[in-house]
Design an enzyme around this catalytic site. Structure first.
Site, PDB file in Angstrom:
ATOM      1  N   GLN A   1     -31.915   7.293 -30.704  1.00  0.00           N
ATOM      2  CA  GLN A   1     -31.016   6.803 -29.653  1.00  0.00           C
ATOM      3  C   GLN A   1     -29.927   5.879 -30.180  1.00  0.00           C
ATOM      4  O   GLN A   1     -28.997   5.532 -29.455  1.00  0.00           O
ATOM      5  CB  GLN A   1     -31.816   6.067 -28.572  1.00  0.00           C
ATOM      6  CG  GLN A   1     -32.738   6.990 -27.801  1.00  0.00           C
ATOM      7  CD  GLN A   1     -33.419   6.242 -26.684  1.00  0.00           C
ATOM      8  OE1 GLN A   1     -34.438   5.611 -26.896  1.00  0.00           O
ATOM      9  NE2 GLN A   1     -32.846   6.296 -25.495  1.00  0.00           N
TER      10      GLN A   1
ATOM     11  N   HIS B   1     -42.997   8.653 -23.844  1.00  0.00           N
ATOM     12  CA  HIS B   1     -41.540   8.831 -23.762  1.00  0.00           C
ATOM     13  C   HIS B   1     -40.902   8.631 -25.147  1.00  0.00           C
ATOM     14  O   HIS B   1     -40.075   9.439 -25.585  1.00  0.00           O
ATOM     15  CB  HIS B   1     -40.974   7.833 -22.738  1.00  0.00           C
ATOM     16  CG  HIS B   1     -39.501   7.907 -22.530  1.00  0.00           C
ATOM     17  ND1 HIS B   1     -38.930   8.291 -21.332  1.00  0.00           N
ATOM     18  CD2 HIS B   1     -38.461   7.632 -23.354  1.00  0.00           C
ATOM     19  CE1 HIS B   1     -37.611   8.252 -21.443  1.00  0.00           C
ATOM     20  NE2 HIS B   1     -37.302   7.857 -22.658  1.00  0.00           N
ATOM     21  N   GLU B   2     -41.320   7.559 -25.859  1.00  0.00           N
ATOM     22  CA  GLU B   2     -40.701   7.258 -27.161  1.00  0.00           C
ATOM     23  C   GLU B   2     -41.156   8.250 -28.235  1.00  0.00           C
ATOM     24  O   GLU B   2     -40.362   8.647 -29.086  1.00  0.00           O
ATOM     25  CB  GLU B   2     -40.996   5.812 -27.583  1.00  0.00           C
ATOM     26  CG  GLU B   2     -40.507   4.743 -26.608  1.00  0.00           C
ATOM     27  CD  GLU B   2     -39.076   4.906 -26.131  1.00  0.00           C
ATOM     28  OE1 GLU B   2     -38.236   5.455 -26.877  1.00  0.00           O
ATOM     29  OE2 GLU B   2     -38.787   4.511 -24.987  1.00  0.00           O
TER      30      GLU B   2
ATOM     31  N   CYS C   1     -34.005   6.865 -18.861  1.00  0.00           N
ATOM     32  CA  CYS C   1     -33.824   6.802 -20.314  1.00  0.00           C
ATOM     33  C   CYS C   1     -32.453   6.205 -20.586  1.00  0.00           C
ATOM     34  O   CYS C   1     -31.477   6.571 -19.926  1.00  0.00           O
ATOM     35  CB  CYS C   1     -33.909   8.212 -20.894  1.00  0.00           C
ATOM     36  SG  CYS C   1     -33.642   8.277 -22.673  1.00  0.00           S
ATOM     37  N   LEU C   2     -32.383   5.299 -21.564  1.00  0.00           N
ATOM     38  CA  LEU C   2     -31.093   4.666 -21.897  1.00  0.00           C
ATOM     39  C   LEU C   2     -30.051   5.702 -22.311  1.00  0.00           C
ATOM     40  O   LEU C   2     -28.856   5.465 -22.163  1.00  0.00           O
ATOM     41  CB  LEU C   2     -31.278   3.640 -23.020  1.00  0.00           C
ATOM     42  CG  LEU C   2     -32.098   2.398 -22.691  1.00  0.00           C
ATOM     43  CD1 LEU C   2     -32.247   1.526 -23.926  1.00  0.00           C
ATOM     44  CD2 LEU C   2     -31.468   1.601 -21.550  1.00  0.00           C
TER      45      LEU C   2
ATOM     46  N   HIS D   1     -39.154  11.296 -27.907  1.00  0.00           N
ATOM     47  CA  HIS D   1     -37.821  11.139 -28.521  1.00  0.00           C
ATOM     48  C   HIS D   1     -37.844  11.524 -30.007  1.00  0.00           C
ATOM     49  O   HIS D   1     -36.925  12.157 -30.512  1.00  0.00           O
ATOM     50  CB  HIS D   1     -37.353   9.685 -28.428  1.00  0.00           C
ATOM     51  CG  HIS D   1     -36.530   9.383 -27.212  1.00  0.00           C
ATOM     52  ND1 HIS D   1     -35.359  10.043 -26.915  1.00  0.00           N
ATOM     53  CD2 HIS D   1     -36.689   8.459 -26.232  1.00  0.00           C
ATOM     54  CE1 HIS D   1     -34.848   9.536 -25.786  1.00  0.00           C
ATOM     55  NE2 HIS D   1     -35.639   8.581 -25.346  1.00  0.00           N
TER      56      HIS D   1
ATOM     57  N   GLY E   1     -37.834   0.320 -23.921  1.00  0.00           N
ATOM     58  CA  GLY E   1     -38.236   1.133 -25.061  1.00  0.00           C
ATOM     59  C   GLY E   1     -37.006   1.754 -25.696  1.00  0.00           C
ATOM     60  O   GLY E   1     -36.020   2.029 -25.000  1.00  0.00           O
TER      61      GLY E   1
HETATM   62 NI    NI Z   1     -35.521   7.422 -23.613  1.00  0.00          NI
END
Ligand code: NI
Length: 169
Positions: free
Chosen positions: A50, A134-135, A92-93, A138, A45
């Site tokens: 990000q 989660h997204e 998370c990235l 963000h 995701g």
């Molecule tokens: Ni994330």
């Protein structure tokens, strides 16, 4: 085009993103680039902040390329229904090499627009439900660490500050 992933500490990750109002070729190209950037970073995701873009766009593929039909684009997503509870390790990235258990609803319905502006609703369970939440978080400037205990969060932040100091972040 593969964008570098913005990491924790960059203010863009903690700002509320702006709604998308224009559904043009530029948006479609950005969405394509987001998938490419997500796969390059080995993620399932990715939200636009990000990659440093404060717009309400997220891409998800919980199968990581296995099922082309699993590719999901969420533009201006809103969580409209949640059910149950599920605890799982989450990462998370933008916070690489950290994971924590996070309890979230187990079944989640999202309402969003696709790349053409068409509205749709989709319900997901477990990992997909988690990805929706989660997204969408963000896009509201919220990271998963806001769902862990203050003690764990402070410990993570302290470790990250050390990494930043050491030039390893
Ligand atoms: Ni994330």
């Amino acid at each position: 085009m593969i964008y570098p992933i913005v990491k924790f500490g960059n203010p863009v990750l903690e700002k509320t993103s702006e709604p998308v109002t224009v559904f043009d070729d530029e948006l479609k190209k950005l969405i394509e680039d987001m998938f490419e950037s997500m796969y390059a970073a080995h993620g399932v995701g990715l939200a636009a902040p990000q990659i440093g873009i404060g717009k309400r766009i997220a891409v998800i593929d919980v199968t990581f390329k296995e099922d082309p039909k699993a590719k999901l684009v969420l533009v201006n997503p809103e969580i409209i229904r949640t059910e149950g509870k599920h605890t799982q390790s989450e990462g998370c990235l933008s916070i690489p090499d950290f994971r924590e258990n996070v309890t979230r609803p187990n079944k989640v319905t999202v309402r969003a627009q696709d790349a053409n502006g068409k509205f749709f609703e989709k319900t997901g369970e477990e990992l997909l439900a988690r990805a929706f939440l989660h997204e969408t978080d963000h896009l509201n400037g919220k990271l998963y660490i806001s769902h862990v205990s203050a003690l764990k969060r402070d410990l993570m932040k302290r470790k990250i500050r050390k990494l930043i100091k050491a030039g390893e972040w």
